[in-house]
Write an enzyme that holds these catalytic residues in place. Sequence first.
Site, mmCIF file in Angstrom:
data_model
loop_
_atom_site.group_PDB
_atom_site.id
_atom_site.type_symbol
_atom_site.label_atom_id
_atom_site.label_comp_id
_atom_site.label_asym_id
_atom_site.label_seq_id
_atom_site.Cartn_x
_atom_site.Cartn_y
_atom_site.Cartn_z
ATOM 1 N N ASN A 110 0.810 -1.230 0.000
ATOM 2 C CA ASN A 110 0.000 0.000 0.000
ATOM 3 C C ASN A 110 0.837 1.271 0.000
ATOM 4 O OD1 ASN A 110 0.747 -0.316 2.705
ATOM 5 N ND2 ASN A 110 -1.094 0.706 3.452
ATOM 6 N N GLY A 118 2.184 -5.221 7.778
ATOM 7 C CA GLY A 118 1.184 -6.030 7.085
ATOM 8 C C GLY A 118 0.041 -6.345 8.025
ATOM 9 N N SER A 119 -0.616 -7.456 7.782
ATOM 10 C CA SER A 119 -1.815 -7.762 8.571
ATOM 11 C C SER A 119 -1.449 -8.245 9.979
ATOM 12 C CB SER A 119 -2.638 -8.836 7.863
ATOM 13 O OG SER A 119 -1.991 -10.075 7.997
ATOM 14 N N GLY A 167 1.548 -10.767 11.140
ATOM 15 C CA GLY A 167 2.487 -10.192 12.113
ATOM 16 C C GLY A 167 2.606 -11.070 13.354
ATOM 17 N N GLU A 179 4.244 -3.419 12.372
ATOM 18 C CA GLU A 179 3.234 -2.386 12.107
ATOM 19 C C GLU A 179 2.079 -3.089 11.426
ATOM 20 O OE1 GLU A 179 2.939 0.545 13.067
ATOM 21 O OE2 GLU A 179 4.964 0.842 13.829
ATOM 22 N N CYS A 212 -3.191 1.738 6.502
ATOM 23 C CA CYS A 212 -3.484 1.236 7.848
ATOM 24 C C CYS A 212 -3.977 2.381 8.721
ATOM 25 C CB CYS A 212 -2.313 0.489 8.455
ATOM 26 S SG CYS A 212 -0.804 1.380 8.432
ATOM 27 N N GLU A 237 8.071 3.545 14.004
ATOM 28 C CA GLU A 237 8.895 3.878 12.846
ATOM 29 C C GLU A 237 8.999 5.397 12.759
ATOM 30 O OE1 GLU A 237 7.303 1.442 9.621
ATOM 31 O OE2 GLU A 237 8.521 -0.168 10.444
HETATM 32 C C1 UN1 Z 1 0.177 2.991 6.154
HETATM 33 O O1 UN1 Z 1 -0.966 3.132 5.790
HETATM 34 O O2 UN1 Z 1 0.640 1.843 6.305
HETATM 35 O O3 UN1 Z 1 -0.062 8.658 7.701
HETATM 36 C C2 UN1 Z 1 1.118 4.099 6.338
HETATM 37 C C3 UN1 Z 1 -0.211 8.166 6.621
HETATM 38 C C4 UN1 Z 1 0.995 7.862 5.753
HETATM 39 C C5 UN1 Z 1 1.526 6.515 6.059
HETATM 40 C C6 UN1 Z 1 0.502 5.435 6.125
HETATM 41 N N1 UN1 Z 1 2.002 8.854 5.946
HETATM 42 O O4 UN1 Z 1 -1.304 7.885 6.213
#
Ligand code: UN1
Length: 509
Positions: free
Chosen positions: A158, A234-235, A239, A256, A290, A470
């Site tokens: 993504n 990932g999911s 994870g 994450e 995410c 991160e």
């Molecule tokens: C993600 O969706 O895994 O804050 C990361 C945000 C982006 C990063 C998303 N800078 O939506």
Amino acid sequence: MTIHPVQTDMQFKNYIGGKWIESRSGKTFASHNPANGELIGTLQASDTRDVDDAVNAASIAFEKWRKVPAPKRAELIYRVAEILRARKQEMGELLTREMGKVLPEALGDVQEAIDMALYMAGEGRRLNGMLVPSELPSKWAMAVRDPLGVVAAITPWNFPIAIPAWKMFPALICGNTVIWKPASDTPVLAARMIEIYEQAGFPPGVVNLVTGGGGTVGDALVAHPQVRLITFTGSTDIGRAVSIKAAQNLKRVSLEMGGKNAIIVMDDADLDLAVEGILWSAFGTSGQRCTACSRVIAHHAIKKQLLDKLVPRTAALRLGDGLLATTDVGPVINHRAAQKIHEYTEIARGEGAAILVGGAIATEGDLARGSFYQPTIFDNVTPTMRVAQEEIFGPSLSILAAQSLDDAIAINNRTNFGLSTSVYTSNVNRAFEAMRDVTTGIVYINAGTIGSEVQLPFGGTRGTGNGHREGGGAVVLDTFCEWKTIYVDYSGRLQRAQIDTDALVKTVL
Ligand code: UN1
């Protein structure tokens, strides 16, 4: 805007020990454009032998790389930033073609990697350790950051350029060597990115690429005793499996994972502003972040008014190929994903939610060639429904009602995820109460749930993460370093900590 020539049917190899090589398996797999099925490239379907080769190359390279002064390591990362900046348009277009997000967002994904490169390269002249007083005279007490060794980066589709950057630049600046296993939906971008590392002049074996399935390449990396850190996005299910498997070798795992992020809209909020934030957070990247907003928790007094503004704007979003300027929302990553998103629409229906807009796989005209899902809103959702609890990872938004800020925050906090929350209010006291009581890793006030910046910690609580972060400078360095504490006694005699302190202080005084 120039659209660069489209190359199809290209075969990409693994990158191991500074060489582009075919997998020992002799097998390949294909990557396609989710907007129209166009072939983007064929890649190596690697197996455990390729992972062994890569670990071997990365282990050998580590012995030299760890001794390269960090400011010199930083110069190579700066070079990646420069090349990426020069190739931003081309990489952005490839990103749209391979992953589907609309071009402005794809360029943002590349920009996030440039930002991270510049930021981490700056760490090359910092990498702060600790120097603190010793309790004994003529003795120094300090701690320095040591690299871990070989790091495996297992990354999602993504944010195919930004998320690997969040992992690989910190790993490299700390002196680790890296094996990258990109998602099988976006491997061509990974191969192109590796070309940039190569062009920047990274020594052989410092950065390696092994493409292939999670069950083969990913598992082999997680199980390999010489891989000291797995950094995975990932999911939550995968994870958890990574974490359990890696525990057998006591390796460090930075995870994450999913989110079920909410936007809380209070009765004193600027509703037009909230609508903009909701549209961007719920339907940007087709809801495949995410951090995407998948729940709106609206104060009951303004819920109807909010929906009256939100629903027509959602219905007006234009689906299409992300390279076209007329497209608001691109495809979802593949047909399987569209099916899964639709299953949640059926679940919502079964649970008694009302579907206000969308609710189907989109197949009109050219959309039939790709995997598109209509931006969808479920109303009358209650907190325990599956669509209010489970990550859908698509353009599907649930609307819940709350009686008060406390009620809204309680609903917000009660899921198995904990990544991002946003609160729209014009009352400063309420904003601060929310900042205190929300239990996700990221909180936004009067802005949507997406759009984190690299210089602050990124990550979440509960099923979203395992305590690591991160981005965010020193915080991310802690993940990629081993602390080494060093005492230097230059007194010329035996000094016993915790025993001789009083006596020796008296002698010195
Ligand atoms: C993600 O969706 O895994 O804050 C990361 C945000 C982006 C990063 C998303 N800078 O939506």
